[in-house]
Write a protein that holds these residues in place. Structure first.
Motif, mmCIF file in Angstrom:
data_model
loop_
_atom_site.group_PDB
_atom_site.id
_atom_site.type_symbol
_atom_site.label_atom_id
_atom_site.label_comp_id
_atom_site.label_asym_id
_atom_site.label_seq_id
_atom_site.Cartn_x
_atom_site.Cartn_y
_atom_site.Cartn_z
ATOM 1 N N ARG A 29 36.690 -12.030 0.043
ATOM 2 C CA ARG A 29 36.658 -11.181 -1.492
ATOM 3 C C ARG A 29 37.043 -9.786 -0.686
ATOM 4 N N HIS A 30 35.878 -8.769 0.446
ATOM 5 C CA HIS A 30 35.240 -7.676 1.083
ATOM 6 C C HIS A 30 37.401 -8.151 1.869
ATOM 7 N N HIS A 31 38.075 -8.347 1.957
ATOM 8 C CA HIS A 31 38.755 -8.819 2.643
ATOM 9 C C HIS A 31 39.715 -8.401 1.625
ATOM 10 N N ASP A 32 39.606 -8.428 0.602
ATOM 11 C CA ASP A 32 40.741 -8.330 -0.730
ATOM 12 C C ASP A 32 40.641 -7.554 -0.472
ATOM 13 N N GLN A 33 39.682 -6.511 -1.298
ATOM 14 C CA GLN A 33 38.381 -5.324 -1.937
ATOM 15 C C GLN A 33 39.366 -4.166 -1.045
ATOM 16 N N ALA A 34 38.836 -4.343 0.966
ATOM 17 C CA ALA A 34 39.319 -3.406 1.537
ATOM 18 C C ALA A 34 40.914 -3.072 1.369
ATOM 19 N N THR A 35 41.584 -4.076 1.654
ATOM 20 C CA THR A 35 42.585 -3.920 1.566
ATOM 21 C C THR A 35 43.753 -2.898 0.731
ATOM 22 N N HIS A 36 43.200 -2.464 -0.633
ATOM 23 C CA HIS A 36 43.014 -1.722 -1.152
ATOM 24 C C HIS A 36 42.540 -0.103 -1.121
ATOM 25 N N ALA A 37 41.056 -0.010 -0.035
ATOM 26 C CA ALA A 37 40.296 1.128 -0.061
ATOM 27 C C ALA A 37 40.834 2.236 1.201
ATOM 28 N N ALA A 38 41.174 2.967 0.666
ATOM 29 C CA ALA A 38 41.514 3.842 1.321
ATOM 30 C C ALA A 38 40.579 4.341 2.913
ATOM 31 N N ALA A 39 39.392 4.119 2.676
ATOM 32 C CA ALA A 39 39.063 4.127 4.261
ATOM 33 C C ALA A 39 37.948 2.405 4.498
ATOM 34 N N PRO A 40 38.312 1.270 4.851
ATOM 35 C CA PRO A 40 37.814 -0.147 4.306
ATOM 36 C C PRO A 40 36.669 -0.223 5.441
ATOM 37 N N MET A 41 35.213 -0.135 5.069
ATOM 38 C CA MET A 41 34.629 -0.806 6.057
ATOM 39 C C MET A 41 34.461 -2.223 6.490
ATOM 40 N N ASP A 42 34.423 -2.688 8.095
ATOM 41 C CA ASP A 42 34.479 -4.088 8.607
ATOM 42 C C ASP A 42 32.797 -4.448 8.489
ATOM 43 N N LEU A 43 32.531 -5.643 8.150
ATOM 44 C CA LEU A 43 31.686 -6.670 8.173
ATOM 45 C C LEU A 43 31.787 -7.108 9.004
ATOM 46 N N ARG A 44 30.657 -8.155 9.830
ATOM 47 C CA ARG A 44 30.098 -8.880 10.087
ATOM 48 C C ARG A 44 29.174 -9.929 10.098
ATOM 49 N N VAL A 45 29.238 -11.270 10.257
ATOM 50 C CA VAL A 45 28.490 -12.543 10.026
ATOM 51 C C VAL A 45 27.544 -13.079 11.362
ATOM 52 N N GLY A 46 26.270 -13.504 11.200
ATOM 53 C CA GLY A 46 25.971 -14.042 12.596
ATOM 54 C C GLY A 46 25.468 -15.233 11.581
ATOM 55 N N MET A 47 25.420 -16.719 12.217
ATOM 56 C CA MET A 47 24.497 -17.576 11.584
ATOM 57 C C MET A 47 24.182 -18.766 12.104
ATOM 58 N N ALA A 48 22.201 -19.308 11.367
ATOM 59 C CA ALA A 48 22.147 -20.534 12.848
ATOM 60 C C ALA A 48 21.445 -21.371 11.889
ATOM 61 N N HIS A 49 21.352 -22.173 12.480
ATOM 62 C CA HIS A 49 20.266 -23.554 11.267
ATOM 63 C C HIS A 49 18.862 -23.521 12.558
ATOM 64 N N GLY A 50 18.189 -24.109 11.698
ATOM 65 C CA GLY A 50 16.535 -24.266 12.261
ATOM 66 C C GLY A 50 15.456 -23.357 11.272
ATOM 67 N N GLU A 51 14.493 -24.455 11.883
ATOM 68 C CA GLU A 51 12.882 -24.658 11.514
ATOM 69 C C GLU A 51 12.185 -23.222 10.964
ATOM 70 N N LEU A 52 11.982 -21.976 10.564
ATOM 71 C CA LEU A 52 11.547 -21.419 10.633
ATOM 72 C C LEU A 52 10.304 -22.027 9.807
ATOM 73 N N VAL A 53 9.111 -20.130 9.908
ATOM 74 C CA VAL A 53 8.305 -20.208 8.768
ATOM 75 C C VAL A 53 8.108 -18.966 8.463
ATOM 76 N N GLU A 54 7.975 -19.416 6.362
ATOM 77 C CA GLU A 54 7.583 -18.553 5.719
ATOM 78 C C GLU A 54 6.923 -18.022 5.505
ATOM 79 N N VAL A 55 6.447 -16.490 4.921
ATOM 80 C CA VAL A 55 5.139 -16.265 5.755
ATOM 81 C C VAL A 55 5.110 -15.051 3.894
ATOM 82 N N ASP A 56 4.566 -14.503 2.583
ATOM 83 C CA ASP A 56 4.888 -13.465 2.488
ATOM 84 C C ASP A 56 5.813 -13.127 1.738
ATOM 85 N N ARG A 57 6.619 -14.199 1.566
ATOM 86 C CA ARG A 57 8.266 -13.915 1.426
ATOM 87 C C ARG A 57 9.147 -13.451 2.472
#
Length: 315
Positions: free
Chosen positions: A78-106
């Motif tokens: 969706r970002h690629h489709d929007q950026a294609t038509h934008a005058a000055a597109p901003m690129d995105l980047r993503v990192g992903m990982a899976h593991g055990e987490l601790v949740e404290v106060d959200r």
């Protein structure tokens, strides 16, 4: 306090410093805020919980790893489709990982949070990097592909981490990259760590190793691989060693095209990446088809001193 296994997603915007310099604090802040809020909304629509906004990025967690992959693929498209038509597109980047987490106060803590953050730092523009845990947990996801790019050393970690690139491109562009990835996994096993890259361009022949990287390709006089052609950008591309893999990243305005020997497929790159393996050609600034197209011949080898340059494809 509770613990649970989750998939962590870090998304951020590439090039915000230049945005603030060009447009000033008020206008740039409004733009960054709008994009990060949109990123959070897309991730939430796929079942992710947005933990926090991080200035120019978003941290989210998913109960379902496959949903996390689907979310970042949808976000990238969706970002690629929007950026294609934008005058000055901003690129995105993503990192992903899976593991055990601790949740404290959200808020969320754990090694997977750190790994996802580091992978986001290492990702190029329009690139999604995931650890092996996230890929294994998600399994096959419709519309997405996985390309193993080898073991990466991440800041703050003692041991290298096996990392995959999540491919999100659709149609012909996605098909070309998927076929290339398939060729890599089926015909060219992961190269040994001591892997060398032979390059031939403009009458120059050289062999490069990991210690030489990253290599800059372009028109600038400071480029390790210099092609003084107006169709080649000053900084056109980057070649780097990621563990046992060699990655070519297009950084140009007009694109690059990679053609592997033994395959009819041409991989079209526009500020995206491709694994180099075997041998072939790279066209810079314009597609293959003309005799004057700026090209580089390449060959991947486990020998620092090849017996003959005749093994490289003509250029």
């Amino acid at each position: 306090m509770k613990t649970a296994w989750r998939t962590v997603v870090f998304c951020d915007i590439v090039g915000t410093t230049a945005l603030f310099e060009a447009h000033g604090n008020t206008r740039a802040t409004a733009t960054v805020t709008r994009i990060t809020e949109w990123m959070g909304a897309v991730l939430a629509s796929h079942g992710g919980r947005v933990v926090k906004m991080l200035g120019d990025g978003v941290l989210a967690v998913f109960i379902d790893p496959a949903a996390a992959v689907g979310a970042v693929v949808d976000l990238a498209r969706r970002h690629h489709d929007q950026a294609t038509h934008a005058a000055a597109p901003m690129d995105l980047r993503v990192g992903m990982a899976h593991g055990e987490l601790v949740e404290v106060d959200r808020d969320t803590y754990g090694d997977a949070v750190n790994v996802a953050s580091r992978l986001c730092e290492r990702a190029g523009a329009r690139e999604i990097l995931a650890d092996a845990g996230a890929v294994d947990a998600a399994g096959p996801v419709a519309g997405a592909g996985y390309v193993r790019i080898g073991s990466l050393e991440l800041r703050g970690r003692a041991e290298p981490l096996v990392v995959y690139q999540v491919e999100w491109r659709e149609g012909d562009e996605h098909g070309a990259l998927t076929q290339s990835a398939g060729l890599f996994s089926e015909l060219a096993p992961m190269q040994p760590p001591n892997v060398w890259l032979e390059l031939a361009w403009a009458g120059t022949f050289r062999t490069f190793g990991a210690a030489d990287g990253p290599l800059h390709v372009g028109r600038a006089s400071t480029s390790a691989v210099r092609l003084p052609d107006a169709r080649v950008s000053r900084l056109h591309a980057r070649i780097e060693w990621r563990g046992a893999s060699i990655v070519f990243t297009d950084l140009s305005s007009f694109g690059s095209w990679v053609r592997f020997d033994g395959s009819e497929t041409v991989v079209a790159l526009r500020r995206s990446t491709c694994l180099l393996h075997g041998s072939g050609h790279i066209a810079l600034g314009m597609p293959f088809g003309r005799t004057d197209t700026p090209t580089i011949g390449f060959g991947v080898t486990d020998s620092e001193t090849p017996e003959t340059w005749d093994t490289l494809p003509p250029h």
